[in-house]
Design an enzyme around this catalytic site. Structure first.
Site, PDB file in Angstrom:
ATOM      1  N   VAL A 238      14.583  -9.192  77.283  1.00 27.79           N
ATOM      2  CA  VAL A 238      14.920  -8.389  78.463  1.00 27.79           C
ATOM      3  C   VAL A 238      13.947  -8.674  79.602  1.00 27.79           C
ATOM      4  O   VAL A 238      12.847  -9.192  79.384  1.00 27.79           O
ATOM      5  CB  VAL A 238      14.917  -6.871  78.146  1.00 27.79           C
ATOM      6  CG1 VAL A 238      15.993  -6.525  77.129  1.00 27.79           C
ATOM      7  CG2 VAL A 238      13.554  -6.410  77.671  1.00 27.79           C
ATOM      8  N   GLU A 239      14.373  -8.315  80.804  1.00 25.77           N
ATOM      9  CA  GLU A 239      13.526  -8.475  81.990  1.00 25.77           C
ATOM     10  C   GLU A 239      12.866  -7.163  82.403  1.00 25.77           C
ATOM     11  O   GLU A 239      11.804  -7.175  83.026  1.00 25.77           O
ATOM     12  CB  GLU A 239      14.369  -8.984  83.170  1.00 25.77           C
ATOM     13  CG  GLU A 239      14.970 -10.363  82.971  1.00 25.77           C
ATOM     14  CD  GLU A 239      15.857 -10.762  84.142  1.00 25.77           C
ATOM     15  OE1 GLU A 239      16.071  -9.918  85.038  1.00 25.77           O
ATOM     16  OE2 GLU A 239      16.327 -11.918  84.159  1.00 25.77           O
ATOM     17  N   THR A 240      13.521  -6.038  82.079  1.00 29.55           N
ATOM     18  CA  THR A 240      13.085  -4.745  82.580  1.00 29.55           C
ATOM     19  C   THR A 240      13.031  -3.722  81.454  1.00 29.55           C
ATOM     20  O   THR A 240      13.927  -3.675  80.605  1.00 29.55           O
ATOM     21  CB  THR A 240      14.059  -4.228  83.670  1.00 29.55           C
ATOM     22  OG1 THR A 240      14.089  -5.168  84.744  1.00 29.55           O
ATOM     23  CG2 THR A 240      13.637  -2.864  84.191  1.00 29.55           C
TER      24      THR A 240
END
Length: 384
Positions: free
Chosen positions: A85-87
């Protein structure tokens, strides 16, 4: 606090606040149980028809589509989740802190995630503080978190009103033909604390109520009739330690008698963490009083409504599949993530216990669960 100005125009008292709503932007964000509205509001009767339909829509947990999955899996490889994931969206109460006490290992965990290039966002259903006030709380706990990374349900209430072009003043918008013609203002009546007031003020909305009404009492004398402001177009209900019968009656009159008046709730949480010693009755207890007195369901802007998730995804340009929602509540945090199409991680440092998660009666299953967010550090190390 707004000083109420009475405008001496004969048509004001008989004017329906719903008349401006027929001019509203039809692209209204999706949230709990609200049906999609048509793109051609030709008259106010059409808008009121949908208001009446949506008053009957339940915004409770069972109206959401819960994720059909196998039993939740314990988190065993933090690196794999972090890399996928990025966030990370974190709930606050029960995840970052309990009451005014920081949960062990939080600073090191947040530092590690930032060092990995992850965006961190903090979302709370607690409406007692504004984003700026929450920034000061993070700072007091030794956490370096910017105001832009914080989203409270107090902010969500103001953001929602902006999204539907709720009038800020009589010259607020080209959509407000009636207000330009008649020269009056629509107000927000607030049942809640300072956080909601500050966010409404920052957004330019004019309000009545709040903590100031906490000391007001009703003397029930024979023939007594309680007056209310006919120009209130929305009642916002949040957690309120100054809750009293005056507020219930005033808000109820606005919702019942002011045509088109919106009933907005910051959340319906059963409990909250005011101290780290025990759980306390949450904002849902205040909202429930109005549901009982008005026989209407609120429009909920906090978790698990998708409103804040949509807002965050649009603001930061985030793909929802690249988000992991981390929280301690199944029926708000985890459902919030699932309804947004995100990965979900339940921590057992707050409301939900392992037995509650694994109970046969629980239908909400996160992707993973762990004891606390600092497990990211130990599980990362053990997985290497």
């Amino acid at each position: 606090m707004l000083s109420r100005t009475v405008v001496s125009v004969s048509s004001v008292s008989s004017t329906s606040p719903s008349r401006f709503l027929c001019k509203v932007n039809p692209t209204i964000p999706r949230f709990l149980g609200l049906k999609k509205l048509p793109h051609n509001f030709t008259n106010c009767t059409t808008w009121n028809k949908y208001l009446n339909l949506n008053r009957k829509c339940s915004t409770r947990m069972d109206n959401f589509t819960t994720k059909a999955s196998a039993a939740a899996q314990p988190l065993t490889n933090a690196d794999e989740l972090i890399g996928s994931v990025e966030t990370f969206i974190f709930d606050c109460d029960g995840v970052i802190w309990k009451g005014d006490k920081l949960i062990d290992g939080v600073p090191q965990t947040l530092d590690m995630l930032r060092s990995r290039g992850k965006r961190l966002v903090f979302v709370t259903n607690n409406s007692t503080k504004s984003r700026k006030q929450y920034g000061k709380k993070f700072e007091s706990l030794g956490l370096d978190v910017s105001e832009e990374e914080i989203f409270a349900s107090s902010f969500a209430a103001a953001a929602y009103l902006k999204s539907i072009d709720f009038p800020k003043d009589k010259k607020a918008s080209n959509n407000l033909f009636y207000f330009l013609q008649w020269g009056f203002v629509i107000f927000v009546y607030v049942v809640g604390e300072d956080g909601i007031l500050k966010e409404l003020e920052l957004a330019g909305f004019q309000y009545l109520g709040g903590p100031e009404d906490g000391g007001k009492k009703i003397e029930l004398k024979p023939g007594f009739l309680m007056e209310h402001d006919k120009d209130v177009g929305a009642v916002v209900v949040g957690f309120d330690r100054y809750f009293n019968y005056y507020k219930v009656q005033y808000g109820t009159l606005c919702i019942r008698e002011n045509p088109g008046c919106l009933f907005i709730a910051t959340n319906r949480d059963a409990v909250t963490h005011l101290t780290d010693a025990q759980e306390w009755a949450g904002g849902g207890s205040m909202v429930g009083a109005f549901v009982g007195s008005t026989q209407r369901e609120p429009l909920v802007v906090g978790k698990p409504s998708t409103f804040m998730m949509d807002y965050l995804a649009n603001k930061f340009g985030i793909l929802k599949s690249q988000i992991c929602m981390v929280g301690d509540r199944l029926d708000t945090d985890i459902l919030f993530g699932q309804n947004g199409g995100c990965k979900t991680l339940l921590v057992l440092s707050g409301v939900t216990s392992l037995s509650m998660l694994q109970s046969p009666s629980n239908s909400i299953k996160p992707d993973f669960y762990t004891n606390k967010i600092s497990d990211f550090l130990s599980l990362k190390a053990s997985a290497v």
